[in-house]
Write an enzyme that holds these catalytic residues in place. Structure first.
Site, mmCIF file in Angstrom:
data_model
loop_
_atom_site.group_PDB
_atom_site.id
_atom_site.type_symbol
_atom_site.label_atom_id
_atom_site.label_comp_id
_atom_site.label_asym_id
_atom_site.label_seq_id
_atom_site.Cartn_x
_atom_site.Cartn_y
_atom_site.Cartn_z
ATOM 1 N N GLY A 87 0.831 -1.202 0.000
ATOM 2 C CA GLY A 87 0.000 0.000 0.000
ATOM 3 C C GLY A 87 0.860 1.244 0.000
ATOM 4 O O GLY A 87 1.772 1.411 -0.810
ATOM 5 N N GLY A 88 0.580 2.147 0.963
ATOM 6 C CA GLY A 88 1.288 3.420 1.047
ATOM 7 C C GLY A 88 2.781 3.253 1.213
ATOM 8 O O GLY A 88 3.557 4.149 0.858
ATOM 9 N N GLY A 125 18.958 9.478 -35.058
ATOM 10 C CA GLY A 125 18.492 10.095 -33.826
ATOM 11 C C GLY A 125 19.312 9.637 -32.636
ATOM 12 O O GLY A 125 19.548 10.404 -31.691
ATOM 13 N N ALA A 126 19.770 8.391 -32.687
ATOM 14 C CA ALA A 126 20.546 7.876 -31.558
ATOM 15 C C ALA A 126 21.874 8.614 -31.443
ATOM 16 O O ALA A 126 22.377 8.841 -30.339
ATOM 17 C CB ALA A 126 20.749 6.377 -31.721
#
Ligand code: HXC
Length: 511
Positions: free
Chosen positions: A166-167, A401-402
């Site tokens: 949970g938290g 792009g790399a």
């Protein structure tokens, strides 16, 4: 009872609680909160406070009250430097976080931020304490707010040594590094019972949120170890590379050794066939100070390698494409992993070394539909944004792009070197000749021979480091065996790097 007797009785009760906790934890093969603290800190340096804080009455109805409210907090030394820590005690209401427990943690977070010291959380908790309702949730909210306020100012480390349910998962998720143990630690927002109830899926705790799952699949855990002692000892190691805060200088080790005789090996480490893989970690280990490479996220997105090392005694962060895994292509997970590491190093002024051998972003429907554009942009953003000294060495492939993303000159790379084996171009030969030489290929009587000839021509004329060197986009093509010395000199030149940024609240990274 005299005043002294009252005092002594309280101390005795605390010791008794610790003995009872030891019995319960040792049966499960786990250490107590204070034993864990003792592994973390230099011997005898832990200064505990708030040991007698009491839990809310609502949590204890029908039970004997306990001191400390299930968490040990204080400050100690790690390799002589100040560090704050908290350790949750599962034997008190399952380590659940009540209001008093939460405020103890918030108190050391505040102190650590004021004093510029890292915070380590040793977590073993069932999450928000159910009996305390909203008070428990508000305590978690305070801790999360403090995590975010401290981010980029003091290093924050979480070590999961039992359940984190949970938290309990969200504070670790907000910190810089998460350590887990194998078979004894679990992280999940909702446990196996809820998964069964809501989705009718069968899974156990290990399968849902064990150390290996988070280290390999989700990327939530940066490190996973077989036992608690190792996990905590490696937290000490991690801290040895980091400054205590974003204003302190990076730690410098006086003991500098390196593999002198292996430097020559670098001249033949790149295979002649540029499609053959090699292990970039071999290069890292030869270049940096002997045995100082400390890999982060070792099991996650292995097509990119990130980690800390020392070079000439000084901490650096390394980001390297790994040709051994998926040919070193950049996919979504590798982009996220790399971006997060770059931003951490930049926040703490740890210079960056980028070792590049990347054919491009990974193509495919799955990657495109899952947002490779958005996630790849994170890595691009992180490199463009980083103002620490950045040195790139192009080892082999550097296409499209790399090329741009991996800290190319025009994104702000301070020094960009290349080995003679570098192939720098808009795209690899196979794709390029099919576009540029389409007509010749279509007319060829012997297609394969023509393809081979055009490929060689492309490599010779375009896909090499010399065009970039002539344009000043590569500062120098270097002999591989001179890499270590070149880097030491280049980082030294950059050590006084100054930068100015236009005023803004903060950027808007494409999350
Ligand atoms: C109060 C808790 C508790 C909790 C455990 N205990 N979790 N008490 N609040 N959240 C108590 C148990 O009642 C028990 O008390 C003791 O701790 C040990 O628990 P066991 O269940 O016996 O231990 P074990 O079998 O090892 O299981 C551990 C566990 C399980 C997996 C953590 O206790 C569990 O599932 N707990 C609930 C986890 C959970 O759903 N938490 C989410 C809370 S909501 P006795 O007296 O019998 O020894 C939340 C939302 C916050 O956190 C959201 C913020 C973003």
């Amino acid at each position: 009872m005299s005043k002294n007797e009252v005092f002594e009785q309280r101390i005795k009760a605390l010791h008794q609680m610790e003995s009872n906790a030891a019995v319960k934890q040792h049966i499960k093969g786990k250490l107590t909160a204070r034993e864990r603290i003792n592994v973390l800190f230099d011997e005898g340096t832990f200064f505990e406070f708030d040991a007698f804080v009491e839990p809310a009455q609502s949590a204890m109805s029908g039970k004997q009250s306990v001191f400390g409210d299930g968490v040990v907090v204080g400050r100690g030394l790690v390799q002589g430097r100040s560090v704050f820590a908290y350790a949750q005690d599962f034997t008190v209401l399952g380590g659940s976080l009540g209001y008093a427990h939460g405020m103890k943690i918030a108190k050391i977070q505040d102190m650590a931020l004021k004093l510029g010291a890292p915070v380590v959380g040793l977590i073993d908790s069932g999450g928000a304490r159910i009996q305390e309702g909203i008070k428990s949730l508000s305590a978690y909210a305070t801790i999360f707010k403090n995590n975010v306020r401290s981010s980029g100012i003091i290093p924050q480390v979480s070590v999961i040594l039992g359940p984190a349910a949970g938290g309990a998962v969200y504070s670790p998720a907000l910190t810089d590094f998460v350590f887990m143990t194998n078979q004894t630690s679990y992280m999940f927002v909702t446990g196996p019972d809820v998964v069964k109830e809501v989705l009718n899926q069968d899974i156990d705790m290990e399968g849902l949120g064990g150390g290996n799952v988070h280290a390999q699949k989700s990327g939530v855990a940066h490190f996973v170890y077989d036992d608690e002692e190792h996990a905590i000892m490696y937290v000490r190691k991690l801290l040895s590379y980091l400054p205590s805060n974003n204003f302190d200088p990076i730690p410098i080790s006086k003991n500098v050794q390196f593999y002198e005789s292996r430097q020559e090996f670098l001249n033949k480490i790149i295979p002649d066939d540029s499609n053959r893989p090699y292990d970039v970690k071999d290069i890292i280990n030869i270049v940096v100070d002997k045995d100082t490479f400390f890999e982060v996220h070792e099991k996650y997105a292995q097509n990119i390698v990130v980690g800390f090392a020392r070079l000439g005694g000084k901490s650096i962060g390394i980001i390297a494409n790994q040709p051994k895994v998926m040919a070193g292509t950049l996919d979504i997970n590798a982009s996220i992993k790399g971006a997060r590491f770059v931003r951490f190093c930049d926040a703490y002024n740890i210079p960056l070394l980028i070792l590049e051998d990347v054919p491009g972003f990974l193509p495919g429907i799955d990657q495109e539909h899952s947002g490779i554009i958005r996630h790849g942009a994170k890595l691009l953003y992180a490199f463009c944004e980083a103002t620490v000294p950045k040195i790139t060495i192009i080892l082999r492939k550097s296409y499209g792009g790399a090329y741009i993303v991996m800290s190319s000159k025009n994104t702000g790379g301070d020094f960009n070197f290349a080995w003679p084996s570098a192939e720098i171009a808009v795209m690899g030969p196979a794709g390029a000749i099919k576009i540029v030489n389409r007509k010749e290929l279509a007319a060829a009587t012997n297609y394969e021979e023509m393809e081979k000839m055009l490929t060689e021509k492309y490599k010779h004329e375009i896909a090499n480091p010399y065009k970039a060197e002539e344009l000043g986009l590569i500062d120098e093509v270097i002999t591989p065996s001179s890499t270590r010395q070149t880097l030491i000199t280049a980082f030294d030149i950059l050590s006084n790097k100054q930068y100015s940024k236009p005023a803004r609240k903060h950027g808007s990274i494409p999350l």
